[in-house]
Design a protein around this motif. Sequence first.
Motif, PDB file in Angstrom:
ATOM      1  N   THR A 128      21.371   8.551  50.306  1.00 30.57           N
ATOM      2  CA  THR A 128      21.129   7.241  49.686  1.00 30.57           C
ATOM      3  C   THR A 128      21.196   7.273  48.166  1.00 30.57           C
ATOM      4  OG1 THR A 128      18.730   7.613  49.645  1.00 30.57           O
ATOM      5  CG2 THR A 128      19.635   6.531  51.605  1.00 30.57           C
ATOM      6  N   ASP A 129      21.435   8.423  47.575  1.00 30.91           N
ATOM      7  CA  ASP A 129      21.406   8.544  46.116  1.00 30.91           C
ATOM      8  C   ASP A 129      22.407   7.597  45.448  1.00 30.91           C
ATOM      9  OD1 ASP A 129      20.248  10.965  47.245  1.00 30.91           O
ATOM     10  OD2 ASP A 129      20.137  11.675  45.175  1.00 30.91           O
ATOM     11  N   ASP A 130      21.934   6.817  44.496  1.00 26.06           N
ATOM     12  CA  ASP A 130      22.809   5.893  43.781  1.00 26.06           C
ATOM     13  C   ASP A 130      23.880   6.619  42.989  1.00 26.06           C
ATOM     14  OD1 ASP A 130      21.906   2.836  43.795  1.00 26.06           O
ATOM     15  OD2 ASP A 130      20.123   4.076  44.007  1.00 26.06           O
ATOM     16  N   ARG A 131      23.589   7.810  42.513  1.00 27.47           N
ATOM     17  CA  ARG A 131      24.563   8.512  41.667  1.00 27.47           C
ATOM     18  C   ARG A 131      25.858   8.812  42.422  1.00 27.47           C
ATOM     19  NH1 ARG A 131      24.650  14.372  41.887  1.00 27.47           N
ATOM     20  NH2 ARG A 131      23.097  15.225  43.318  1.00 27.47           N
ATOM     21  N   LEU A 132      25.797   8.912  43.753  1.00 20.77           N
ATOM     22  CA  LEU A 132      27.006   9.156  44.533  1.00 20.77           C
ATOM     23  C   LEU A 132      27.940   7.950  44.507  1.00 20.77           C
ATOM     24  CD1 LEU A 132      25.468  10.907  47.674  1.00 20.77           C
ATOM     25  CD2 LEU A 132      26.661  11.988  45.763  1.00 20.77           C
TER      26      LEU A 132
END
Length: 392
Positions: A128-132
């Motif tokens: 779920t990481d936004d940075r991805l």
Amino acid sequence: MIRSVIVSGLLACFSTALAAQTAEIKIGYLRSAEPKTALSLVEVPAQNDGVAGAQLAIEDNNTTGQFLKQRSSLEEVKLTEDDPAAATLALADRGIAFVIADLPPDALLKAADAGLSRDVVFLNAGATDDRLREEDCRANVIHTAPTRSMLADGLAQYLVWKKWRRWLLVVGSHAEDKRYADALRRAAGRFGARIVEERTFEDTGGGRRTDSGVVQIQQQMPVLTQQAPAYDILVAADESDVFAGYLPYRTWDPRPVAGSAGLVPTSWDASFDQWGALQLQNRFVRQFSRRMTARDTQAWTAVRILGESAARTRSADPKTIFDFIKGPDFNVAAFKGQRLTLRDWNLQLRQPILLTDARTIVSVSPQEGFLHQVSALDTLGYDRPESKCKLK
């Protein structure tokens, strides 16, 4: 006897010719082999969490595919000490061009970078990481898992709609807890909520599954939340699943709990039965003898994206399928009341966020009144003008 041999030979030739006419879409499923735990015994993920959803979607794809002479197959790979890059190249060597990824962020990036030279496309069904989807976005990674910011925004919209604008934020001490807290702070500022105070729960280990565990928790949680400024709801950021489950009914003041416990934002829940979802839920239970999880659904959606695109293009060519998914005509039905589309600036699947109390669906975001010039779903997470993603 001779006639029997001739008939058998003709049937064998016919079967071989038919198989040769059927185009195969090979899909990999790459996941970590680390055991998964949970605070509650009833929430410990099944060994096939995620991959079961992909297997069900393979059957769905093949139901349609048989009429189009298309067949999907799934190969699961569990990573132990293996390098995700090496595992990706091994899948590519076996002719697999699409990989469902259920990996931690750094492992996903290693796999995606390795797969780029072999034209391997990943569908992120777990991280779920936004940075991805932002500064670390990759042009060969589609995301069916929602981002933390989408989950936080879905929750915040409902709390603001309820006029529960004053939040007491309690954050765990692990890195993923802090990232979720960042998303919650952003959501509060974005939609007009106010964090009246932040507190930290330090994970010092210890055994709460001892004879005195309940007594210890019953004393600890009120102390953690006492003497707080006036607030409407306690919002917990506990992705590491250490303490949030102990907060409901144990806070010093009688207040509801949301975030990582109580009212939880998610892409799917076992209680969800609207828009035809009950049919999917029942099929899943019949096949796997358990309830469908969010990870199952994210993997199911990933495989269905491939099946739907192959059917729409009438092609099993990976480039043709991928180009269609990124194009303006793509959409996929996922039992969420509307067809889901892809954000072309970061390849994130737009989707509603369910708000559940683990027994029922309390609400579905985006909430009424939160408007957007393109899609109300783009009120959840980072919108195009905010994005740092540069696909290449």
